[in-house]
Design a protein around this motif. Structure first.
Motif, mmCIF file in Angstrom:
data_model
loop_
_atom_site.group_PDB
_atom_site.id
_atom_site.type_symbol
_atom_site.label_atom_id
_atom_site.label_comp_id
_atom_site.label_asym_id
_atom_site.label_seq_id
_atom_site.Cartn_x
_atom_site.Cartn_y
_atom_site.Cartn_z
ATOM 1 N N CYS A 11 0.844 -1.197 0.000
ATOM 2 C CA CYS A 11 0.000 0.000 0.000
ATOM 3 C C CYS A 11 0.880 1.247 0.000
ATOM 4 O O CYS A 11 1.713 1.426 0.884
ATOM 5 N N CYS A 24 -0.453 4.630 4.919
ATOM 6 C CA CYS A 24 0.809 3.888 4.798
ATOM 7 C C CYS A 24 1.892 4.776 4.193
ATOM 8 O O CYS A 24 3.046 4.714 4.597
ATOM 9 N N CYS A 56 -5.179 2.086 -0.825
ATOM 10 C CA CYS A 56 -5.511 1.564 0.502
ATOM 11 C C CYS A 56 -6.057 0.137 0.429
ATOM 12 O O CYS A 56 -6.942 -0.160 -0.366
ATOM 13 N N ILE A 57 -5.516 -0.727 1.293
ATOM 14 C CA ILE A 57 -5.995 -2.116 1.338
ATOM 15 C C ILE A 57 -6.601 -2.455 2.693
ATOM 16 O O ILE A 57 -6.789 -3.621 3.011
ATOM 17 N N GLY A 58 -6.888 -1.452 3.504
ATOM 18 C CA GLY A 58 -7.680 -1.699 4.708
ATOM 19 C C GLY A 58 -7.162 -1.177 6.033
ATOM 20 O O GLY A 58 -7.631 -0.159 6.520
ATOM 21 N N CYS A 60 -5.269 0.829 7.746
ATOM 22 C CA CYS A 60 -4.384 1.994 7.639
ATOM 23 C C CYS A 60 -3.587 2.267 8.921
ATOM 24 O O CYS A 60 -2.436 2.668 8.868
#
Ligand code: FES
Length: 108
Positions: A11, A24, A56-58, A60
């Motif tokens: 991310c 991130c 973003c993959i979740g 944060c």
């Protein structure tokens, strides 16, 4: 293109300073992404493995976040120094790096 054995998503999302979710990117994920790129080059991993910078993959708040498929293993607070372990142990050794996995609570 051959299907990679494993695909790493790093991310690199950034948000403005002071944003409540953080990001991130704000926690140094670009250095982590660069380190993956350099190690992939140095070790000749392209083709068998893949690495992609992502939004973003979740989780944060636990960034920098790194997600590895096909297992769907999410790593958190990854530093540049952790990249070699993820490559050696998870990508090449097929054993996720337990100490870097996000806490179970992240998944609610
Ligand atoms: S900003 Fe990286 S997981 Fe949300």
């Amino acid at each position: 293109m051959a299907k990679p054995k494993k695909h790493v998503f790093v991310c690199t999302q950034s948000r403005p300073p002071g944003h409540p979710r953080g990001s991130c990117g704000g926690n140094g994920s670009m250095a982590v992404f660069q380190e993956f790129l350099q190690q992939f080059e140095k070790r000749g991993l392209w083709g068998r493995y893949a690495v992609t910078g992502s939004g973003c993959i979740g989780p944060c708040g636990n960034g920098p976040s790194v997600l590895v498929y096909p297992e769907g293993v999410m790593y958190g607070a990854v530093s540049k120094e952790d990249v070699a372990a993820i490559i050696d142990e998870h990508l090449l050794g097929d054993k996720p790096v337990e100490r870097l996995k996000v806490p179970a609570e992240v998944w609610g």
